[in-house]
Design a protein around this motif. Structure first.
Motif, PDB file in Angstrom:
ATOM      1  N   ILE A   2       0.767  -1.208   0.201  1.00  0.00           N
ATOM      2  CA  ILE A   2       0.109  -0.117   0.022  1.00  0.00           C
ATOM      3  C   ILE A   2       0.763   1.260  -0.076  1.00  0.00           C
ATOM      4  N   VAL A   3       1.927   1.274   0.983  1.00  0.00           N
ATOM      5  CA  VAL A   3       2.310   2.596   1.209  1.00  0.00           C
ATOM      6  C   VAL A   3       3.507   2.795  -0.012  1.00  0.00           C
ATOM      7  N   ARG A   4       3.725   1.932  -0.857  1.00  0.00           N
ATOM      8  CA  ARG A   4       4.759   1.946  -1.906  1.00  0.00           C
ATOM      9  C   ARG A   4       3.991   1.975  -3.212  1.00  0.00           C
ATOM     10  N   HIS A   5       2.815   1.698  -3.217  1.00  0.00           N
ATOM     11  CA  HIS A   5       2.071   1.746  -4.503  1.00  0.00           C
ATOM     12  C   HIS A   5       1.957   3.183  -5.049  1.00  0.00           C
ATOM     13  N   PRO A   6       2.129   3.156  -6.479  1.00  0.00           N
ATOM     14  CA  PRO A   6       1.982   4.398  -7.243  1.00  0.00           C
ATOM     15  C   PRO A   6       1.035   5.274  -6.904  1.00  0.00           C
ATOM     16  N   SER A  52      -1.235  13.128   6.401  1.00  0.00           N
ATOM     17  CA  SER A  52       0.343  12.894   6.121  1.00  0.00           C
ATOM     18  C   SER A  52       0.858  12.092   7.230  1.00  0.00           C
ATOM     19  N   THR A  53       0.303  12.318   8.498  1.00  0.00           N
ATOM     20  CA  THR A  53       0.874  11.891   9.871  1.00  0.00           C
ATOM     21  C   THR A  53       0.429  10.231   9.510  1.00  0.00           C
ATOM     22  N   VAL A  54      -0.739   9.817   9.248  1.00  0.00           N
ATOM     23  CA  VAL A  54      -1.059   8.379   9.082  1.00  0.00           C
ATOM     24  C   VAL A  54       0.079   7.653   8.032  1.00  0.00           C
ATOM     25  N   GLU A  55       0.415   8.659   6.860  1.00  0.00           N
ATOM     26  CA  GLU A  55       1.083   7.943   6.088  1.00  0.00           C
ATOM     27  C   GLU A  55       2.465   7.731   6.814  1.00  0.00           C
ATOM     28  N   PHE A  56       3.081   8.789   7.302  1.00  0.00           N
ATOM     29  CA  PHE A  56       4.265   8.727   7.966  1.00  0.00           C
ATOM     30  C   PHE A  56       4.600   7.442   9.143  1.00  0.00           C
ATOM     31  N   PHE A  57       3.412   7.285   9.661  1.00  0.00           N
ATOM     32  CA  PHE A  57       3.455   6.319  10.773  1.00  0.00           C
ATOM     33  C   PHE A  57       3.278   4.811  10.055  1.00  0.00           C
ATOM     34  N   ALA A  58       2.723   4.950   9.063  1.00  0.00           N
ATOM     35  CA  ALA A  58       2.375   3.703   8.149  1.00  0.00           C
ATOM     36  C   ALA A  58       3.745   3.113   7.823  1.00  0.00           C
ATOM     37  N   ILE A  59       4.657   4.052   7.135  1.00  0.00           N
ATOM     38  CA  ILE A  59       5.832   3.971   6.592  1.00  0.00           C
ATOM     39  C   ILE A  59       6.852   3.064   7.801  1.00  0.00           C
ATOM     40  N   SER A  60       6.571   4.127   8.800  1.00  0.00           N
ATOM     41  CA  SER A  60       7.671   3.704  10.002  1.00  0.00           C
ATOM     42  C   SER A  60       7.017   2.224  10.436  1.00  0.00           C
ATOM     43  N   PHE A  61       5.801   2.075  10.657  1.00  0.00           N
ATOM     44  CA  PHE A  61       5.363   0.577  10.915  1.00  0.00           C
ATOM     45  C   PHE A  61       5.804  -0.692  10.082  1.00  0.00           C
ATOM     46  N   THR A  67      13.764   3.380   9.908  1.00  0.00           N
ATOM     47  CA  THR A  67      13.518   4.546   8.836  1.00  0.00           C
ATOM     48  C   THR A  67      13.485   5.820   9.480  1.00  0.00           C
ATOM     49  N   LEU A  68      13.129   6.179  10.641  1.00  0.00           N
ATOM     50  CA  LEU A  68      13.170   7.396  11.116  1.00  0.00           C
ATOM     51  C   LEU A  68      14.555   8.130  11.010  1.00  0.00           C
ATOM     52  N   LEU A  69      15.687   7.192  11.071  1.00  0.00           N
ATOM     53  CA  LEU A  69      16.871   7.790  10.977  1.00  0.00           C
ATOM     54  C   LEU A  69      17.232   8.438   9.719  1.00  0.00           C
ATOM     55  N   GLU A  70      16.721   7.925   8.818  1.00  0.00           N
ATOM     56  CA  GLU A  70      17.003   8.439   7.507  1.00  0.00           C
ATOM     57  C   GLU A  70      16.619   9.951   7.250  1.00  0.00           C
ATOM     58  N   GLY A  71      17.528  10.456   6.332  1.00  0.00           N
ATOM     59  CA  GLY A  71      17.508  12.009   5.984  1.00  0.00           C
ATOM     60  C   GLY A  71      16.068  12.498   5.617  1.00  0.00           C
ATOM     61  N   LEU A  75      13.481  14.907   7.838  1.00  0.00           N
ATOM     62  CA  LEU A  75      12.664  16.072   7.520  1.00  0.00           C
ATOM     63  C   LEU A  75      11.161  16.110   7.527  1.00  0.00           C
ATOM     64  N   GLU A  76      10.507  14.983   7.195  1.00  0.00           N
ATOM     65  CA  GLU A  76       9.118  14.667   7.413  1.00  0.00           C
ATOM     66  C   GLU A  76       8.763  14.749   8.888  1.00  0.00           C
ATOM     67  N   LEU A  77       9.478  14.227   9.614  1.00  0.00           N
ATOM     68  CA  LEU A  77       9.118  14.211  11.077  1.00  0.00           C
ATOM     69  C   LEU A  77       9.370  15.617  11.360  1.00  0.00           C
ATOM     70  N   LEU A  78      10.242  16.377  11.085  1.00  0.00           N
ATOM     71  CA  LEU A  78      10.457  17.746  11.712  1.00  0.00           C
ATOM     72  C   LEU A  78       9.120  18.527  11.125  1.00  0.00           C
ATOM     73  N   THR A  79       8.845  18.532   9.757  1.00  0.00           N
ATOM     74  CA  THR A  79       7.987  19.353   9.294  1.00  0.00           C
ATOM     75  C   THR A  79       6.441  19.237   9.871  1.00  0.00           C
ATOM     76  N   LEU A  80       6.180  17.601  10.263  1.00  0.00           N
ATOM     77  CA  LEU A  80       5.084  17.489  10.822  1.00  0.00           C
ATOM     78  C   LEU A  80       4.998  17.647  12.259  1.00  0.00           C
ATOM     79  N   SER A  81       5.972  17.640  12.987  1.00  0.00           N
ATOM     80  CA  SER A  81       6.246  17.951  14.571  1.00  0.00           C
ATOM     81  C   SER A  81       5.665  19.598  14.614  1.00  0.00           C
ATOM     82  N   VAL A  82       6.453  20.634  13.694  1.00  0.00           N
ATOM     83  CA  VAL A  82       6.187  21.959  13.733  1.00  0.00           C
ATOM     84  C   VAL A  82       4.735  22.155  13.120  1.00  0.00           C
ATOM     85  N   SER A  83       4.095  21.276  12.440  1.00  0.00           N
ATOM     86  CA  SER A  83       2.787  21.671  11.889  1.00  0.00           C
ATOM     87  C   SER A  83       1.861  21.351  12.946  1.00  0.00           C
ATOM     88  N   TRP A  84       2.031  20.309  13.599  1.00  0.00           N
ATOM     89  CA  TRP A  84       1.111  19.904  14.809  1.00  0.00           C
ATOM     90  C   TRP A  84       1.211  20.868  16.101  1.00  0.00           C
TER      91      TRP A  84
END
Length: 231
Positions: A2-6, A52-61, A67-71, A75-84
């Motif tokens: 699902i998460v890698r589907h085009p 966006s948050t659901v997608e991020f946690f789906a990829i992490s799960f 995967t959270l340690l990847e650059g 960046l995605e975690l930072l932008t989502l944290s700032v947004s929330w």
């Protein structure tokens, strides 16, 4: 699957684009004058952020917490944290939620190469910036010593001189500045010719060349890796 589907990736790309449009509309007079319109944009932004948050946690799960340690995920975690964070603070800090549009750079391979090349070039860029800053300081001190009496609005002190030098480096009306001092000093134009040549022509082009060279190198490595995988 699902998460890698085009189609899923297209949906998240659309999410990022709509996020940018929503925050662009927030800055218009329509949102400032219509409370209901602004509230609707606020609700839409929250829904997009939830997606966006659901997608991020789906990829992490799916791919483990490493995967959270990847650059890109950082960046995605930072932008989502700032947004929330800013969503609960409200205006005018809500505008910082537009930083989520930076996530669009990871959706396309070409943009990823550009961003990765820029990040890898940061150490070299900092050294070039240091050289540019030293050069600006040298020319500013010389300019203040020579021109502060007849042109105090441009070189009255170090602070105004640095601002004038920065404007000259960007080539903002530099001919007007040069003409004023050329009429006041016989060899005043020589100062500007040397400054423009060293800073705007040589050092700034050196900065561009550094970034372009590393981007080209990263592109070649990625192409070589892609060809190796295909083989």
């Amino acid at each position: 699957k699902i998460v890698r589907h085009p189609k899923f990736q297209y949906a998240m790309t659309a999410n990022i684009i709509v996020t940018g449009i929503v925050h662009g509309l927030v800055a218009t007079s329509w949102a400032r004058d219509d409370w209901y319109f602004e509230s609707a944009l606020y609700i839409i932004d929250i829904l997009l952020m939830v997606m966006s948050t659901v997608e991020f946690f789906a990829i992490s799960f799916t791919f483990s917490w490493r995967t959270l340690l990847e650059g890109w995920n950082c960046l995605e975690l930072l932008t989502l944290s700032v947004s929330w964070l800013v969503i609960f603070v409200g205006n005018p800090y809500w505008a910082f939620g537009v930083t989520r549009t930076f996530r669009l750079t990871r959706q396309f391979e070409s943009s990823k190469i550009l961003v990765e090349g820029f990040i890898m070039a940061l150490p070299s860029i900092l050294w070039v910036f240091l050289i540019i800053f030293i050069n600006i300081c040298v020319f500013t001190v010389i300019g203040v010593q020579f021109f502060r009496e007849k042109s105090p609005e441009q070189y009255g002190d170090i602070r105004t001189g640095l601002y004038t030098s920065f404007k000259l480096m960007t080539l903002e009306n530099w001919t007007d500045e040069a003409e004023t001092l050329r009429q006041a000093y016989k060899y005043g134009s020589a100062y500007f010719i040397l400054f423009i040549t060293t800073n705007s022509f040589i050092l700034l082009n050196l900065l561009i060349a550094t970034v372009v060279d590393l981007i080209r190198e990263i592109g070649q490595k990625k192409n070589a890796l892609k060809e190796k995988k295909e083989e």
